[in-house]
Design a protein around this motif. Sequence first.
Motif, PDB file in Angstrom:
ATOM      1  N   CYS A  31      13.464   1.267 -28.691  1.00 45.94           N
ATOM      2  CA  CYS A  31      13.740   0.602 -27.406  1.00 45.94           C
ATOM      3  C   CYS A  31      14.378  -0.769 -27.613  1.00 45.94           C
ATOM      4  N   VAL A  61      10.112  -0.233 -31.145  1.00 49.19           N
ATOM      5  CA  VAL A  61       9.825   1.143 -30.768  1.00 49.19           C
ATOM      6  C   VAL A  61       8.748   1.149 -29.700  1.00 49.19           C
ATOM      7  N   ARG A 118      12.144  15.487 -27.997  1.00 53.20           N
ATOM      8  CA  ARG A 118      11.521  14.175 -28.077  1.00 53.20           C
ATOM      9  C   ARG A 118      11.076  13.926 -29.519  1.00 53.20           C
ATOM     10  N   PRO A 119      11.574  12.860 -30.166  1.00 52.01           N
ATOM     11  CA  PRO A 119      11.105  12.566 -31.520  1.00 52.01           C
ATOM     12  C   PRO A 119       9.610  12.301 -31.517  1.00 52.01           C
ATOM     13  N   ASN A 163      10.095   6.553 -28.887  1.00 49.52           N
ATOM     14  CA  ASN A 163      11.508   6.319 -29.154  1.00 49.52           C
ATOM     15  C   ASN A 163      11.735   4.860 -29.510  1.00 49.52           C
TER      16      ASN A 163
END
Length: 205
Positions: free
Chosen positions: A48, A55, A23-24, A46
């Motif tokens: 989107c 984001v 996961r970033p 993330n």
Amino acid sequence: MFYRPADGHGLPHDPFKAIVVPRPIGWISTLDADGRPNLAPYSFFNGCGDRPPMVMFAQTGAKAPGEPVKDSVANIRATGEFACNVVGSALTDAMNASSGHYPAGADEFEIAGLAKADCEVIGAPRVANAPAVLECRTVRIIDDLPAWQPGWQNIVVIGEVVGIHIDERYLKNGLLDVLAYNPVARMGYMDYTAVTDKFTLRRPG
């Protein structure tokens, strides 16, 4: 094995966050209503959307019933803006230092030994030596998500990216070279990883 999350997993530690990986990390910087800076990492983060670029990040948990886990969401409610700072591997220790539970108003930039820089479009500061930074204005805060226990909060913040900073050292032939700064990502439990290799696939057709 199979289990229903509501019934429990029977393992020493919850495997859910070890399944949804890597996961970033969205390293979110904000100002509170009094203009005090705040910096906190979120691994539920993330992109989107891309037209416009957007984001999201999610805050989950509780300090005590009715109190926020971190100050980021309260600050975003007050100001309507935030910045997402990319965590390169050289910033791993500073990111971890900023993740502690500190009193409201504490300056995590100072705690983590980080220099601040001004953003161009929003008022919140950014991490001066981050490889890239996304300046965001709030689109929506979703705070009516299900929670299993009183006082627990599952909140999603969506922001439109209105400004982007890129350290030009990491631009090569017009492309962002992530292997030059090795972005850090969260795994399960207390584990992290960094991007150190990549491969390319072309879509059929």
